[in-house]
Design a protein around this motif. Structure first.
Motif, PDB file in Angstrom:
ATOM      1  N   HIS A 170       2.846   3.077  -5.005  1.00 45.73           N
ATOM      2  CA  HIS A 170       3.558   3.747  -4.413  1.00 45.73           C
ATOM      3  C   HIS A 170       3.048   4.009  -3.069  1.00 45.73           C
ATOM      4  O   HIS A 170       3.634   4.145  -2.011  1.00 45.73           O
ATOM      5  N   ILE A 171       1.774   4.557  -3.008  1.00 44.08           N
ATOM      6  CA  ILE A 171       0.951   4.980  -1.563  1.00 44.08           C
ATOM      7  C   ILE A 171       1.030   3.793  -0.575  1.00 44.08           C
ATOM      8  O   ILE A 171       1.324   3.926   0.404  1.00 44.08           O
ATOM      9  N   LEU A 172       0.521   2.613  -1.219  1.00 47.68           N
ATOM     10  CA  LEU A 172       0.657   1.337  -0.516  1.00 47.68           C
ATOM     11  C   LEU A 172       1.724   0.719  -0.312  1.00 47.68           C
ATOM     12  O   LEU A 172       1.653  -0.442   0.475  1.00 47.68           O
ATOM     13  N   PRO A 220      -0.015 -10.595   4.016  1.00 47.95           N
ATOM     14  CA  PRO A 220       1.547 -10.886   4.451  1.00 47.95           C
ATOM     15  C   PRO A 220       2.291  -9.119   4.535  1.00 47.95           C
ATOM     16  O   PRO A 220       3.124  -9.173   5.447  1.00 47.95           O
ATOM     17  N   LEU A 221       1.730  -8.476   3.556  1.00 48.78           N
ATOM     18  CA  LEU A 221       2.495  -7.174   3.560  1.00 48.78           C
ATOM     19  C   LEU A 221       2.004  -6.289   4.666  1.00 48.78           C
ATOM     20  O   LEU A 221       2.626  -5.668   5.383  1.00 48.78           O
ATOM     21  N   ILE A 222       0.713  -6.468   5.161  1.00 50.33           N
ATOM     22  CA  ILE A 222       0.123  -5.877   6.374  1.00 50.33           C
ATOM     23  C   ILE A 222       0.893  -6.414   7.590  1.00 50.33           C
ATOM     24  O   ILE A 222       1.344  -5.501   8.433  1.00 50.33           O
ATOM     25  N   PRO A 229       7.559  -0.814  10.232  1.00 50.51           N
ATOM     26  CA  PRO A 229       6.554   0.208   9.494  1.00 50.51           C
ATOM     27  C   PRO A 229       7.494   0.871   8.587  1.00 50.51           C
ATOM     28  O   PRO A 229       8.698   1.357   8.851  1.00 50.51           O
ATOM     29  N   GLN A 230       7.008   1.339   7.489  1.00 52.01           N
ATOM     30  CA  GLN A 230       7.744   2.269   6.606  1.00 52.01           C
ATOM     31  C   GLN A 230       6.859   3.529   6.278  1.00 52.01           C
ATOM     32  O   GLN A 230       6.305   3.872   7.082  1.00 52.01           O
ATOM     33  N   SER A 231       7.119   4.364   5.534  1.00 49.68           N
ATOM     34  CA  SER A 231       6.522   5.559   5.074  1.00 49.68           C
ATOM     35  C   SER A 231       5.208   5.333   4.402  1.00 49.68           C
ATOM     36  O   SER A 231       4.566   6.401   4.144  1.00 49.68           O
ATOM     37  N   ASP A 232       4.772   4.235   3.745  1.00 46.76           N
ATOM     38  CA  ASP A 232       3.774   3.905   3.093  1.00 46.76           C
ATOM     39  C   ASP A 232       2.225   4.164   4.073  1.00 46.76           C
ATOM     40  O   ASP A 232       2.330   4.066   5.277  1.00 46.76           O
ATOM     41  N   MET A 237      -2.011   3.037   8.199  1.00 45.44           N
ATOM     42  CA  MET A 237      -3.244   2.350   8.759  1.00 45.44           C
ATOM     43  C   MET A 237      -3.070   1.064   9.813  1.00 45.44           C
ATOM     44  O   MET A 237      -3.886   1.100  10.705  1.00 45.44           O
ATOM     45  N   VAL A 238      -2.145   0.579   9.844  1.00 43.60           N
ATOM     46  CA  VAL A 238      -1.831  -0.608  10.758  1.00 43.60           C
ATOM     47  C   VAL A 238      -1.231   0.017  12.120  1.00 43.60           C
ATOM     48  O   VAL A 238      -1.060  -0.934  13.027  1.00 43.60           O
ATOM     49  N   ARG A 239      -0.448   0.826  12.105  1.00 48.29           N
ATOM     50  CA  ARG A 239       0.058   1.355  13.376  1.00 48.29           C
ATOM     51  C   ARG A 239      -0.719   1.448  14.536  1.00 48.29           C
ATOM     52  O   ARG A 239      -1.781   2.220  14.284  1.00 48.29           O
ATOM     53  N   ALA A 240      -0.367   1.159  15.585  1.00 50.06           N
ATOM     54  CA  ALA A 240      -1.385   1.186  16.602  1.00 50.06           C
ATOM     55  C   ALA A 240      -1.259   2.527  17.491  1.00 50.06           C
ATOM     56  O   ALA A 240       0.058   2.728  17.961  1.00 50.06           O
ATOM     57  N   ILE A 241      -2.255   3.172  17.363  1.00 49.08           N
ATOM     58  CA  ILE A 241      -2.142   4.702  17.965  1.00 49.08           C
ATOM     59  C   ILE A 241      -3.090   4.737  18.835  1.00 49.08           C
ATOM     60  O   ILE A 241      -4.403   4.957  18.223  1.00 49.08           O
TER      61      ILE A 241
END
Length: 421
Positions: A170-172, A220-222, A229-232, A237-241
């Protein structure tokens, strides 16, 4: 016996019979609080000493910890096996040079650890934790539905395994159809990290094969989460901020750590808490009379059973600990299981007492490496035991011997059969 512990023989990877461990831990704490093993590991067993090491990451590096991605060759591996390893490595869909030098968050030091923890903590904000609580309750209710109609059931199979595994998925953001595979990957990584496989070739093969399977699924999920992007947590982790996004390898390693540590810790602690309560009926009676003691009961089970028995550090310089000189480069085993029973911090330390005054134990670590998922694990275990609590006064441990997890690093039960009285 020698007063300085010279006649002691202890190895964290071969600690001896489980029922004798409290006495062995007492010997270590009193006679050899910094014990140098024949395999060149320095075992730290007193509460304050373990906490002191965990508090000084600049002097005690976390780099030798488990769940690593290294795939280095070993001189003992014969050419045929080496060829098989290279064939496995060739199919891994990430850069092998980066993977070989990658650090999981558990094995990273500042500033790398600081950056990784800051990014991952975004997936454990208050709104996300509240949403997780709803999911935990739904999974727990579903897993335990209908137990009243069964003469007996295995707590581990019925609840302690599926709850953490489903929550990790669920988290990932992993689809439910992969639950069984996620558990298989987690078990394989845990077996490698826990020292359960002595043969180097077999250990490397299992690690590479599992890395290959998991990365083939997860990379591939990454990439999908980068685009959509989803809410997981993977999206977080991969969102560029501010250019802080994790690389594919770092995200992969983080997922492995979450998968193994989150799965094994919660699974073992659920079983351990129930076994402790049923093995101490006077404490169960106190809890039944006052269910508000449930968080205390879970914390006490965490202290006495230490689902993860020990962790490692490496001395970055010559130093001294508890009057013992530790050389630069020394590998140190922080034995949380022994430290959690230190009479200097806990009165009557070998007893399971749910009304014990609150003293934070070290099962989830301390300092910058305090387990990021500790709150989630606590939620899971409290929900699981709380859902069972109305029934525990009418349940007993079935006659067959309990089946213990064979790992020396992970302390828990493979099977806990419960039957109605």
């Amino acid at each position: 016996m020698s007063a300085d512990g010279a006649d002691l023989t202890f190895d964290p990877f071969a600690p001896g019979p489980r029922d004798q461990l409290p006495a062995i831990f007492a010997e270590l704490r009193e006679r050899a609080p910094i014990y140098h093993t024949t395999s060149d590991i320095w075992v730290v067993s007193r509460f304050d000493d373990v906490k002191s090491v965990q508090s000084r990451p600049e002097l005690f590096s976390s780099r030798p910890n488990p769940y690593e991605g290294q795939a280095e060759t070993n001189p003992e591996i014969n050419p045929e096996v080496l060829e098989q390893l290279l064939a496995l490595a060739a199919g891994i869909p990430v850069d092998m040079a980066e993977l070989a030098s990658a650090r999981s968050i558990a094995a990273a030091d500042p500033p790398q650890h600081t950056r990784m923890r800051r990014i991952v903590s975004r997936g454990f904000g208050p709104r996300r934790i509240e949403e997780m609580a709803v999911a935990i309750k739904a999974i727990t209710d579903r897993c335990l539905a209908g137990i009243e109609a069964e003469s007996s059931f295995d707590l581990v199979e019925r609840l302690a395994i599926p709850l953490p595994v489903e929550m990790i998925c669920h988290i990932l953001g992993i689809d439910g159809s992969q639950y069984t595979q996620v558990k298989s990957w987690s078990d394989a990584f845990a077996a490698v990290a826990g020292g359960d496989i002595s043969d180097p070739a077999e250990r490397h093969q299992l690690m590479l094969r599992t890395i290959k399977e998991f990365s083939t699924f997860f990379v591939p999920l990454i990439e999908e989460r980068r685009k959509n992007p989803q809410s997981d947590l993977v999206s977080a982790m991969v969102r560029a901020i501010d250019d802080e996004a994790l690389s594919n390898v770092e995200t992969l390693m983080m997922a492995v750590t979450i998968m193994v540590a989150g799965n094994e810790t919660s699974t073992n602690l659920i079983g351990n808490t129930v076994v402790e309560l049923l093995s101490n009926p006077e404490q169960l009676a106190l809890l039944l009379d006052d269910p508000s003691l449930l968080p205390n009961a879970v914390e006490e089970a965490n202290r006495t059973t230490a689902p993860i028995q020990f962790a490692f550090r490496e001395a970055t310089d010559d130093t001294e600990l508890a009057g013992t000189k530790i050389p630069k480069g020394a590998i140190i085993a922080l034995h949380m299981a022994a430290a959690n029973r230190d009479p200097r911090c806990f009165e009557d330390p070998d007893s399971f007492l749910i009304t014990r005054p609150a003293v934070k134990n070290l099962s989830f670590g301390y300092g910058i490496h305090y387990c990021l998922g500790a709150h989630l694990a606590g939620q899971e275990v409290r929900a699981a035991v709380g859902r069972l609590l109305p029934h525990l006064g009418k349940l007993e441990l079935a006659g067959a011997p309990l089946e213990r997890n064979p790992s020396v690093l992970l302390n828990g039960w493979q099977r806990v059969e419960l039957a109605w009285v």
